[in-house]
Design an enzyme around this catalytic site. Sequence first.
Site, PDB file in Angstrom:
ATOM      1  N   HIS A 302       0.912  -1.358   0.035  1.00 33.50           N
ATOM      2  CA  HIS A 302      -0.141  -0.101   0.053  1.00 33.50           C
ATOM      3  C   HIS A 302       0.959   1.189   0.116  1.00 33.50           C
ATOM      4  O   HIS A 302       0.582   2.138  -0.580  1.00 33.50           O
ATOM      5  CB  HIS A 302      -0.896  -0.075   1.241  1.00 33.50           C
ATOM      6  CG  HIS A 302      -1.942   1.041   1.204  1.00 33.50           C
ATOM      7  ND1 HIS A 302      -2.671   1.216   0.142  1.00 33.50           N
ATOM      8  CD2 HIS A 302      -2.340   1.989   2.028  1.00 33.50           C
ATOM      9  CE1 HIS A 302      -3.737   2.242   0.259  1.00 33.50           C
ATOM     10  NE2 HIS A 302      -3.317   2.742   1.452  1.00 33.50           N
ATOM     11  N   LYS A 334       3.297   3.656  -5.546  1.00 37.77           N
ATOM     12  CA  LYS A 334       2.704   4.939  -5.468  1.00 37.77           C
ATOM     13  C   LYS A 334       3.955   6.144  -5.343  1.00 37.77           C
ATOM     14  O   LYS A 334       3.498   7.143  -5.391  1.00 37.77           O
ATOM     15  CB  LYS A 334       1.990   5.149  -4.071  1.00 37.77           C
ATOM     16  CG  LYS A 334       0.719   4.067  -3.948  1.00 37.77           C
ATOM     17  CD  LYS A 334      -0.078   4.536  -2.617  1.00 37.77           C
ATOM     18  CE  LYS A 334      -1.404   3.770  -2.605  1.00 37.77           C
ATOM     19  NZ  LYS A 334      -1.415   2.420  -2.486  1.00 37.77           N
ATOM     20  N   HIS A 339      -1.123   8.674  -4.757  1.00 36.60           N
ATOM     21  CA  HIS A 339      -2.051   7.699  -4.300  1.00 36.60           C
ATOM     22  C   HIS A 339      -3.372   8.059  -4.803  1.00 36.60           C
ATOM     23  O   HIS A 339      -3.988   9.023  -4.818  1.00 36.60           O
ATOM     24  CB  HIS A 339      -2.355   7.803  -2.841  1.00 36.60           C
ATOM     25  CG  HIS A 339      -3.160   7.075  -2.074  1.00 36.60           C
ATOM     26  ND1 HIS A 339      -3.782   6.003  -2.864  1.00 36.60           N
ATOM     27  CD2 HIS A 339      -3.311   6.722  -0.761  1.00 36.60           C
ATOM     28  CE1 HIS A 339      -4.476   5.104  -1.749  1.00 36.60           C
ATOM     29  NE2 HIS A 339      -3.978   5.753  -0.627  1.00 36.60           N
TER      30      HIS A 339
END
Length: 412
Positions: A302, A334, A339
Amino acid sequence: MKRRVVVTGVGAVTPLGNNVETSWDNIKKGVSGVGPLTRLNSDEYPAKVAAEVKDFSIAEYVDRKEARKMDRFTHYAVAAAKMAVEDAKLEINDDNANRVGVWIGSGIGGMETFESQYETFLNRGYRRVSPFFVPMMIPDMAAGQVSIYLGARGVNSCTVTACATGTNSIGDAFKVIQRGDADAMVTGGTEAPITKMSVAGFCANTALSTNPDPNTASRPFDANRDGFIIGEGAGIVVLEELEHALARGANIYAEVVGYGSTGDAYHITAPAPGGEGGARAMKIAVEDGGLKPEDIDYINAHGTSTPYNDKYETMAIKEVFGDHAYDLAVSSTKSMTGHLLGAAGGIEAIFTVLAIKESILPPTINLETPDPECDLDYVSTGARPKEIRAALSNSLGFGGHNATLAFKKFEK
């Protein structure tokens, strides 16, 4: 027996390019899609940079008159979905339309439409509000419009789980095929959040980086990280039941084998200490895929470039993989795309399957000052070749939503 599910098509609109080929090429080169915030007046915000989609024209995909009835997030989804279906060479007709579904999510939906129409209401009254206001704004309309444009009449749904949306959507679509409710699903996430109120809200809760340098602002796992860079776009994949794909000679990128989804039950914006919920999502995805922790060679993290996320996600990986955490590779794309909120999991699933297909680890750029608490192999010196047997893609969202997809190299 579970039906096997494979990825046969990919489509994307990202800050790195308006198709998968360009975006993926820039990922491998370590190119940043972050630049000055131009969509808004940056003087009004502490955040000065964004990952904006550039030179995109919906007219290439949709009639201009019809496009005016859609918010920007739907534009991105329709374009990416059309690209994915074309890439899959999947013909949708009366014979199979009922068995082809759409599951596309958005974290925020038509925020741009909401803001502009509210201004119209304040200035000119309700009669001047567009009759298309509601269908332009609601998050499920990306899935709705994609199904209309493709003629797909199967399962049609929309997941809204903040920044886990894209990953949850693909996972939910995977389960639809696995249990036999569809033969193919067009799925992923889409987002167009570079709007006055979205940026204001994220600035107000100090989630966005205030680093004004586009070249260093997105720096996942770096000791000097100070927040994420807001991005926009869409990532859509075509999932198919294996025999359905083989029967028509489809190109197979990778196999989807596992999906984990959990809740933190802890805080509306902060992750649970130690990344406990994310750790459980990864464990479930690995077990669901019939894999062992040591089978995982790569994790698309993430990796938001926020202080808590990167630290806790690292802790979660160590919790799940033990000593193997130091043998596998972890990277945050990212660092290059910013994002994309609800679309993040969509584009990151694409980058993960391409990494498997091409045996290459995407890099994490801008990692210059190691954080002692983030001490894994983040592929910080550029993309590198690596045979990838199996990989995970993680997404973690506000509300304590955690989602992980497990992919592996396709073998008959």
